[in-house]
Design a protein around this motif. Structure first.
Motif, PDB file in Angstrom:
ATOM      1  N   ALA A 207       8.671  -9.566  40.421  1.00 34.25           N
ATOM      2  CA  ALA A 207       9.802  -8.705  40.763  1.00 34.25           C
ATOM      3  C   ALA A 207      10.160  -8.820  42.240  1.00 34.25           C
ATOM      4  O   ALA A 207      11.344  -8.909  42.603  1.00 34.25           O
ATOM      5  CB  ALA A 207       9.473  -7.257  40.405  1.00 34.25           C
ATOM      6  N   LEU A 211      13.659 -10.413  43.393  1.00 36.78           N
ATOM      7  CA  LEU A 211      14.600  -9.554  44.115  1.00 36.78           C
ATOM      8  C   LEU A 211      14.918 -10.137  45.488  1.00 36.78           C
ATOM      9  O   LEU A 211      16.082 -10.146  45.920  1.00 36.78           O
ATOM     10  CB  LEU A 211      14.016  -8.150  44.254  1.00 36.78           C
ATOM     11  CG  LEU A 211      14.920  -7.112  44.934  1.00 36.78           C
ATOM     12  CD1 LEU A 211      16.215  -6.942  44.147  1.00 36.78           C
ATOM     13  CD2 LEU A 211      14.197  -5.774  45.066  1.00 36.78           C
ATOM     14  N   THR A 212      13.896 -10.645  46.161  1.00 42.30           N
ATOM     15  CA  THR A 212      14.117 -11.272  47.467  1.00 42.30           C
ATOM     16  C   THR A 212      15.047 -12.471  47.340  1.00 42.30           C
ATOM     17  O   THR A 212      15.973 -12.654  48.144  1.00 42.30           O
ATOM     18  CB  THR A 212      12.777 -11.714  48.080  1.00 42.30           C
ATOM     19  OG1 THR A 212      11.915 -10.575  48.202  1.00 42.30           O
ATOM     20  CG2 THR A 212      12.986 -12.335  49.449  1.00 42.30           C
ATOM     21  N   VAL A 215      18.674 -11.270  46.538  1.00 43.10           N
ATOM     22  CA  VAL A 215      19.317 -10.645  47.700  1.00 43.10           C
ATOM     23  C   VAL A 215      19.676 -11.692  48.750  1.00 43.10           C
ATOM     24  O   VAL A 215      20.806 -11.714  49.269  1.00 43.10           O
ATOM     25  CB  VAL A 215      18.398  -9.561  48.303  1.00 43.10           C
ATOM     26  CG1 VAL A 215      18.940  -9.088  49.651  1.00 43.10           C
ATOM     27  CG2 VAL A 215      18.279  -8.380  47.347  1.00 43.10           C
ATOM     28  N   LEU A 244      19.805 -12.177  37.499  1.00 46.41           N
ATOM     29  CA  LEU A 244      19.177 -10.871  37.700  1.00 46.41           C
ATOM     30  C   LEU A 244      18.697 -10.301  36.372  1.00 46.41           C
ATOM     31  O   LEU A 244      17.569  -9.785  36.275  1.00 46.41           O
ATOM     32  CB  LEU A 244      20.164  -9.916  38.366  1.00 46.41           C
ATOM     33  CG  LEU A 244      19.646  -8.491  38.620  1.00 46.41           C
ATOM     34  CD1 LEU A 244      18.426  -8.511  39.536  1.00 46.41           C
ATOM     35  CD2 LEU A 244      20.747  -7.616  39.216  1.00 46.41           C
TER      36      LEU A 244
END
Length: 276
Positions: A207, A211-212, A215, A244
């Motif tokens: 996760a 997510l990194t 982003v 995502l």
């Protein structure tokens, strides 16, 4: 027994892979379903949901409880139990309908064969990398030569899958690069400690990395768009959201798949710890 461990490992990896592919099917299916959802569909979902809630689920629950000893739980009132079961059943029916509509294209079943082949192809594309990486994580517990071999094969296979399904080079890179980081993080976690929380830690690492990646690449793509750079793109907007959803499904799979790692350390003190 080795055969049992292999079977458990295979189905655990398959479970994670299916969860990774599921969100995209649900998303696309719900779009297809809402395009022609009617009161008849709602009534059918309610009827089937009622049968599942009031008959099928209680029966399965009783069968699962046979021969097992469960701690006494506070009984639910009939109204609460009915509302809870009916809600989940209706959602399950709607999810089934959404996937069915997406695969079959329409209630008229137009071009069902082609759409089924497309759906299977898409499932393989989404599920392959999580499956291979989960297998590589398990192999990381073995000798270093085996761990390295399986890890390298997983990355090569991920690249070949993109080539086989004619992905653009950009899509291959945006899939393989974060997968490499996720693979490395999981291998480190697995070699450090092998217990019931191992794959939950892998899920958290997945996760964080995902997510990194989303982003950073999303921000970079935003800057490129603001600078009106059209010759180089990292993501299309739809691809970013699709990835995502993919990572969300992957993480959920690691959390919800039945654990096959012992709850307690194996005999022999710290023999259960696999360090580098």
């Amino acid at each position: 027994m080795p055969a049992k461990r292999v079977a458990n490992g295979f189905f655990f990896a398959l479970w994670v892979a299916v969860c990774a592919a599921a969100p995209e099917f649900l998303w696309q299916g719900l779009f297809s379903l809402f395009g022609h959802f009617s009161l008849t569909d709602a009534a059918a979902a309610l009827l089937i949901g009622a049968i599942l809630a009031f008959f099928v689920e209680p029966l399965l629950e009783r069968l699962r409880a046979l021969g097992t000893h469960h701690a006494e739980r506070e009984p639910k009132t009939p109204a609460y139990a009915a509302c809870e079961a009916l809600s989940f059943a209706v959602v399950a029916v709607c999810v089934h309908e959404a996937i069915t509509v997406y695969v079959a294209a329409s209630h008229g079943n137009a071009q069902a064969g082609q759409n089924l082949a497309k759906a299977v192809s898409q499932a393989l594309q989404w599920a392959a990398i999580p499956f291979l990486i989960t297998i590589a994580w398990m192999a990381a517990r073995g000798p270093k030569w085996l761990a390295w071999t399986v890890a390298v094969l997983a990355i090569i296979a991920g690249y070949l899958i993109g080539t086989m399904f004619a992905w653009e080079l950009r899509a291959v890179l945006t899939s393989v690069i974060p997968a490499v980081f996720i693979l490395i993080a999981g291998c480190v976690i697995v070699r450090e400690q092998w217990d019931a929380s191992t794959f939950r830690r892998c899920a958290r690492a997945t996760a964080i990395i995902a997510l990194t990646w989303i982003v950073l690449t999303g921000a970079l793509q935003g800057l490129l768009s603001l600078a009106h750079v059209a010759s180089f793109r990292i993501y299309e907007t739809s691809e970013l959201w699709s990835d995502l959803r993919f990572y969300v499904g992957w993480v959920i799979g690691l959390f919800v798949a039945p654990a096959f790692v012992p709850e307690t350390p194996l005999a022999g003190g710290h023999a259960w710890r696999m360090r580098r």
